[in-house]
Design a protein around this motif. Sequence first.
Motif, mmCIF file in Angstrom:
data_model
loop_
_atom_site.group_PDB
_atom_site.id
_atom_site.type_symbol
_atom_site.label_atom_id
_atom_site.label_comp_id
_atom_site.label_asym_id
_atom_site.label_seq_id
_atom_site.Cartn_x
_atom_site.Cartn_y
_atom_site.Cartn_z
ATOM 1 N N PHE A 1 20.295 33.567 -22.964
ATOM 2 C CA PHE A 1 19.502 34.768 -22.850
ATOM 3 C C PHE A 1 18.823 35.044 -24.187
ATOM 4 O O PHE A 1 19.401 34.794 -25.240
ATOM 5 C CB PHE A 1 20.393 35.968 -22.479
ATOM 6 N N HIS A 2 17.616 35.551 -24.146
ATOM 7 C CA HIS A 2 16.910 35.868 -25.371
ATOM 8 C C HIS A 2 17.156 37.326 -25.753
ATOM 9 O O HIS A 2 17.395 38.179 -24.909
ATOM 10 C CB HIS A 2 15.406 35.623 -25.221
ATOM 11 N N SER A 3 17.066 37.596 -27.051
ATOM 12 C CA SER A 3 17.246 38.960 -27.522
ATOM 13 C C SER A 3 16.116 39.835 -27.006
ATOM 14 O O SER A 3 14.951 39.425 -27.011
ATOM 15 C CB SER A 3 17.267 38.975 -29.059
ATOM 16 N N ASN B 1 27.651 44.063 -34.358
ATOM 17 C CA ASN B 1 26.307 44.628 -34.386
ATOM 18 C C ASN B 1 25.470 44.119 -35.552
ATOM 19 O O ASN B 1 24.349 44.572 -35.760
ATOM 20 C CB ASN B 1 26.382 46.161 -34.450
ATOM 21 N N ASN B 2 26.019 43.180 -36.322
ATOM 22 C CA ASN B 2 25.276 42.575 -37.411
ATOM 23 C C ASN B 2 23.959 41.990 -36.892
ATOM 24 O O ASN B 2 23.914 41.358 -35.841
ATOM 25 C CB ASN B 2 26.161 41.482 -38.041
ATOM 26 N N GLU B 3 22.881 42.193 -37.638
ATOM 27 C CA GLU B 3 21.546 41.771 -37.194
ATOM 28 C C GLU B 3 21.482 40.275 -36.911
ATOM 29 O O GLU B 3 20.938 39.839 -35.892
ATOM 30 C CB GLU B 3 20.507 42.139 -38.260
ATOM 31 N N GLU B 4 22.060 39.463 -37.823
ATOM 32 C CA GLU B 4 22.003 38.013 -37.636
ATOM 33 C C GLU B 4 22.823 37.572 -36.425
ATOM 34 O O GLU B 4 22.401 36.702 -35.649
ATOM 35 C CB GLU B 4 22.507 37.293 -38.884
ATOM 36 N N PHE B 5 24.015 38.154 -36.248
ATOM 37 C CA PHE B 5 24.856 37.803 -35.107
ATOM 38 C C PHE B 5 24.187 38.191 -33.796
ATOM 39 O O PHE B 5 24.234 37.454 -32.811
ATOM 40 C CB PHE B 5 26.217 38.486 -35.204
ATOM 41 N N GLN B 6 23.540 39.361 -33.790
ATOM 42 C CA GLN B 6 22.867 39.810 -32.579
ATOM 43 C C GLN B 6 21.697 38.893 -32.235
ATOM 44 O O GLN B 6 21.463 38.578 -31.071
ATOM 45 C CB GLN B 6 22.362 41.243 -32.767
ATOM 46 N N CYS B 7 20.966 38.469 -33.261
ATOM 47 C CA CYS B 7 19.822 37.594 -33.023
ATOM 48 C C CYS B 7 20.271 36.229 -32.504
ATOM 49 O O CYS B 7 19.700 35.697 -31.557
ATOM 50 C CB CYS B 7 19.033 37.416 -34.316
#
Length: 476
Positions: A43-45, A76-82
């Motif tokens: 799935f894409h962000s 919720n870290n930006e890199e992990f979420q991406c």
Amino acid sequence: MARSSLLAFLCLAVFINGCLSQTDQFPWSWGFQGSEARQQHRFHSPKACHLENLRAEEPARRIEAEAGYTELWEPNNEEFQCAGVNMVRHTIRPKGLLLPGFTNAPKLIFVVQGTGIRGVAMPGCPETYETDLRRSQSSGNFRDQHQKIREFREGDLLVVPAGVSHWMYNRGQSDLILIVFVDTRNVANQIDPFARKFYLSGRPEMMRRGEREGRSFRESTGEKSGNVFSGFADEFLEEALQIDSGLVRRLKGESDERDRIVFAEEDFDVLMPEKDDQERSRGRYIEKESENGFEETVCTLRLKHNIGRSEHADVFNPRGGRLSTANFNNLPFLRQVRLSAERGVLYSNAISAPHYTVNAHTVAYATRGSARVQVVDNYGQAVFDGEVREGQVLVIPQNFVVMTRASERGFEWIAFKTNDNAITNLLAGRVSQMRLLPLGVLSNMYRISREEAQRLKYGQPEMRIFSPGRSQGRRE
């Protein structure tokens, strides 16, 4: 004659279509679909990724348990979420048991330290391990049956499919350390981009709902949640399992404060065959080298591959280090979960060539030592330039170029990749992009002479792992 040939062809087509339909209905058959279908596996962000400032991350929370502790990285870290991943680290003390549970997304587990055994409860598979009937009758003991128990040790990469329950036990003399990578954007996860762990027992501490909405993750309330049986009515469980109310309360773990890692009692016992004499004399696990995936059945899948031993290296430089890869070629089940991994070792001051991963995000966990790492984005900007130390995690997005130089102490890491056949493209050294370009193109690209282009193209004879000597000598 023509009509009979046509009829035969139609019958064959119907037969093949029926087989393919059955294959599509089988959840672990994804890996044998066409390459186009397999590309749509994540799935894409829903929002654009902001990756201008990457960070080497440490765990954000530590949860204490009776026989060890669990450390969680900020989901919720930006890199992990991406990248669509979650990271967890378990430290299990000797005789510690990680309670059985399952997750809504597939996982890769790398054994950083220690040895143990684990059970993976494959749905629909029989209990192939059973106590000797005659011996159990003569001793008056109950005859036990369960699915296969698998051993593991330091350097092993373990696979856990989504929704499949598993447990792990530390049978060694030292702490067992496991780094867990969860692919939350995998197509197997149809809930949301978070790792949800469903436990079969105990009352482990869980994340509050507010933390999923972006509020603080680091502060722990210590509140306990329940296992999957906790929400059912007592009378339902009594009837379904044919047990009394007292056992139902134990099943729900109403007074259990041990959390997710518990000490196994003296009567902890599982049935395992003894190793034969040949295997003992070799002192290591025997693995089949000729497996291609088709001879494996669901109930006998190989879910482990060692990438820690030096003899398994795919790239080796006696002065620089080594790399070992686990993908669907040497661990066929990785094709089903669409993941792979890479184990790297850099000796003192050695360099990993500038490279990028064509078709996957990379999540690197430093297992030993430290290194200076630089990551460059599509604008030519360094989005990370700093030290990565043991115990830290760094996310390297797809196509971002990375280069690593080990410290004096050397550097070791495990890199999880979000594709079962992650492809690496090198920008320096043998078989790199520089080697693929004609001299005339290189000279015009950089406005250099043909002789300079020749030095640029052929100056580095090593591949992927570079020895430290030549570059150090130039600096001096």
